[in-house]
Write an enzyme that holds these catalytic residues in place. Structure first.
Site, PDB file in Angstrom:
ATOM      1  N   GLU A  50      -9.473   4.433   3.136  1.00  0.00           N
ATOM      2  CA  GLU A  50      -8.213   4.844   1.874  1.00  0.00           C
ATOM      3  C   GLU A  50      -8.383   6.316   1.629  1.00  0.00           C
ATOM      4  O   GLU A  50      -8.928   7.264   2.151  1.00  0.00           O
ATOM      5  CB  GLU A  50      -8.577   4.532   0.633  1.00  0.00           C
ATOM      6  CG  GLU A  50      -9.032   2.368   0.023  1.00  0.00           C
ATOM      7  CD  GLU A  50      -9.247   2.230  -0.666  1.00  0.00           C
ATOM      8  OE1 GLU A  50      -9.542   2.634  -1.680  1.00  0.00           O
ATOM      9  OE2 GLU A  50      -9.449   0.799  -1.309  1.00  0.00           O
ATOM     10  N   ASP A  61      -9.625   7.928 -12.825  1.00  0.00           N
ATOM     11  CA  ASP A  61     -10.856   8.352 -11.744  1.00  0.00           C
ATOM     12  C   ASP A  61     -11.650   9.284 -12.715  1.00  0.00           C
ATOM     13  O   ASP A  61     -11.582   9.991 -12.867  1.00  0.00           O
ATOM     14  CB  ASP A  61     -10.021   9.579 -10.993  1.00  0.00           C
ATOM     15  CG  ASP A  61      -9.599   8.382  -9.287  1.00  0.00           C
ATOM     16  OD1 ASP A  61     -10.297   7.341  -8.964  1.00  0.00           O
ATOM     17  OD2 ASP A  61      -8.276   8.513  -9.363  1.00  0.00           O
TER      18      ASP A  61
END
Lengths: 264, 397
Positions: A50, A61
């Site tokens: 990724e 995040d």
């Protein structure tokens, strides 16, 4: 036609192996190192990689990936530079690549232009944490027949939504291990097995668990529950250690090998 | 999926949030609709607004200001007279009552200038709820008094050091908290922003401003106003005033954004004037962003307008042409701040001073028989320190 991601899962299934999916933010600490990291992670046993597209406001995040995004943005990295990187990578490797990015990065760039560039460069999958089922209808239409997997995320809170979330999914299903943002956790939800079993009822597409898998112990704990495991923040932490000691690629490579051994 | 339209204002709004939050938003929408159809809930909401916050706030005829500008009659909707000193409490009362109904024991909120944080901490103190406020480090420095107030009220104030260290980042951090603690936590968003149903819900909890104004102006003047003015950051005080008047086509409605150091500089918060369409904090709307969709830092002397986005309904009202959006600079706002203080004996919030500064331009161009209503969204106690620094600095120049 199946994507590189699906092909990889099929290959692994035949060998009776699980997929190790690793994450780095493109351009952290710089774009050349990212290129080297992709090769090194593949060699160390990563099956799918990724690439995060740095965004100013990454609300899914935790602090570690936020720092990675800041470092990349400070280096002036943008999507065009990452497309260039992918083109370059594709001359040397066929490892499946998925972009992890926020929807505004796509929307502002222009959806059609973005998808065309993904195809042209050789991006195999997209993970968009802030584009839930309700908002992806139009985007999915544009992706139709383009051989790019739109990886859905399923969360412990999804419950009755799971069936709709995994319907028509290709590539793999990103199963969020527990509540919260990306980054290490002290423990996983005690109901994680139930959660995974519940998803399996609704799909044959491979399942991969992400969020909070930070070490060999985590890998061993979860590997029997899915066809793949995703490690992100823990790799960024190795990059951070590596920046200090000036050996980013070595440290990440060793770490990915450890994870690979634990997964086998 | 179904009802996609009702989740949007034209192209704007929507629910661009992590999957983890989707069920919480669906539950919130259901509970909210149920509550708004429950007379008992409305009664309770009105009870606290009247008995605790002191509503209705007056619609004050600013005679001195009217004379000074020599145009239409100026009325100020005195939201500054609310408990905690701004309109923010209207929304917080509604949302915390909803949280109680949903059985959530922990409340979180983001705050810019601190007004929403203080209002949230206040209502949580009254209902004995755990309260955590996210506030940018830069705003904490500019608004020390409000930080102290929140702590005094028993809230925990978390300093946000990521990104630009202002409201935008405080909102990111509050969303991250919510994703982590969604099962027992209610997130009280302070403006008409965020994923559906927040923009609609916050507007509905703020429309009391416009509903009262309508009754009051009919009592005083026997007719509808000609102009409505309000400042716009996220845009909750403006939506609250405007919404009940939107269908009245003859009324000219104007939202005032913060131009910071000027719309020709990089230091402004003029989202509609200069922004482009994108996605932030769960909504599609106008944003300050670069060609790659990276959000640009906003700037305004007023922490409450220092936001690179705007409520999606404003984006829609702009595109449809129903509301006009203009921008006022820091220095124009500071001047208007002083003008109202001296002329009417009312010290306005720096946010409201932006609307007052546009009033100074607009009022002289209007006819004597015109009626102008300006939403004085908050009082200026919190800004006195900032103003004294700005004016003190000038004296020494």
């Amino acid at each position: 036609m199946s994507s590189r991601i699906s092909q990889k899962f099929n290959e692994l299934k035949k060998k009776n192996k699980k997929a190790l999916i690793t994450y780095v933010t493109a351009g952290d600490p710089d774009i050349n190192t990212t290129e080297q990291l992709v090769y090194a992670m593949e060699n160390a046993g990563a099956d799918i990689i990724e690439l995060g597209i740095a965004y100013s406001d990454p609300l899914a995040d935790g602090p570690v990936i936020q720092r990675a995004a800041s470092r990349a943005l400070n280096k002036g990295v943008n999507i065009d530079i990452v497309f260039e990187l992918v083109r370059k990578l594709r001359t040397n490797t066929q490892v499946p690549l998925a972009f992890l990015l926020y929807y505004n990065s796509i929307y502002r760039y222009g959806i059609d232009k973005f998808i065309n560039k993904c195809m042209e460069a050789g991006v195999d999958g997209l993970i968009i944490p802030d584009l839930p089922l309700e908002e992806r209808t139009d985007f999915k239409k544009i992706l139709d027949g383009k051989n790019i997997d739109l990886i859905p995320l399923v969360a412990p809170t999804s419950e009755m939504r799971i069936k709709d979330l995994v319907k028509d999914a290709t590539g793999f299903i990103y199963c969020v291990s527990s509540l919260g943002v990306t980054g290490a956790r002290n423990s996983f939800d005690s109901n994680i097995k139930e959660f995974m079993d519940n998803i399996k009822l609704h799909t044959d597409v491979p399942l991969a668990i992400g969020f909070g898998i930070s070490d060999v112990q985590g890998v061993k704990q979860l590997k029997d529950l899915a066809q793949g495991l995703i490690v992100g923040s823990a790799i960024i932490k190795k990059i951070e250690e590596g920046i200090v000691e000036n050996k980013v690629v070595n440290l990440v490579s060793e770490f990915v090998k450890e994870l690979r051994d634990a997964l086998n | 999926m179904d009802n996609k339209k009702s989740k949007r204002f034209g192209n704007y709004g929507g629910q661009y949030v992590p999957e983890t939050l989707m069920n919480a938003l669906i539950e919130l929408e259901e509970m909210y609709e149920e509550a708004m159809n429950d007379e008992e809930f409305i009664k309770e909401y009105m009870y606290y607004l009247q008995e605790y916050s002191g509503r209705p706030t007056s619609l004050y005829y600013a005679e001195n200001l009217t004379k000074k500008y020599g145009g239409g009659k100026i009325y100020l909707k005195r939201e500054d007279l609310n408990h905690t000193g701004a309109h923010k409490i209207n929304n917080v009362v509604g949302q915390v009552l909803l949280a109680n109904r949903m059985g959530k024991k922990r409340i979180i909120a983001e705050t810019g200038a601190g007004q929403h944080g203080v209002a949230t901490a206040t209502i949580c103190a009254m209902f004995n709820l755990e309260c955590e406020i996210y506030m940018g480090e830069e705003d904490i420095q500019r608004q020390g008094l409000n930080v102290f107030k929140m702590e005094l009220l028993g809230a925990k104030v978390n300093s946000v050091t990521s990104g630009t260290k202002t409201l935008k980042d405080a909102t990111n951090e509050a969303i991250r908290d919510w994703v982590t603690n969604v099962e027992d936590t209610y997130y009280v968003i302070g403006s008409v922003v965020g994923p559906h149903p927040y923009p609609t819900m916050v507007r509905d909890f703020q429309r009391i401003i416009g509903d009262e104004t309508k009754i009051q102006i009919l009592e005083k003047e026997g007719r509808m106003p000609d102009y409505l003015l309000a400042c716009v950051g996220g845009g909750s005080n403006a939506m609250g005033l405007f919404y009940p008047f939107i269908e009245e086509d003859n009324i000219k409605i104007i939202g005032v954004e913060a131009a910071g150091e000027g719309v020709n500089t990089h230091k402004h918060a003029a989202t509609i004037t200069l922004g482009t369409v994108g996605v932030l904090h769960g909504m599609m709307t106008y944003l300050l962003q670069d060609d790659y969709g990276q959000i640009l830092p906003a700037h305004s002397v007023s922490a409450g307008l220092d936001y690179p986005g705007i409520g999606p309904e404003h984006a829609y009202l702009h595109d449809s042409g129903r509301v006009e959006y203009v921008a006022i600079t820091d220095s124009e706002a500071v001047e208007a701040f002083q003008t109202l203080s001296r002329c009417e004996g009312i010290i306005p919030a720096l946010e409201s001073a932006h609307a007052l500064a546009y009033l100074a331009k607009l009022a002289p161009t209007t006819h004597k028989e015109d009626i102008i209503i300006l939403n004085l969204s908050g009082r200026g106690d919190k800004d006195v320190h900032t103003i004294s620094e700005i004016l003190g600095g000038k004296k020494h120049e």
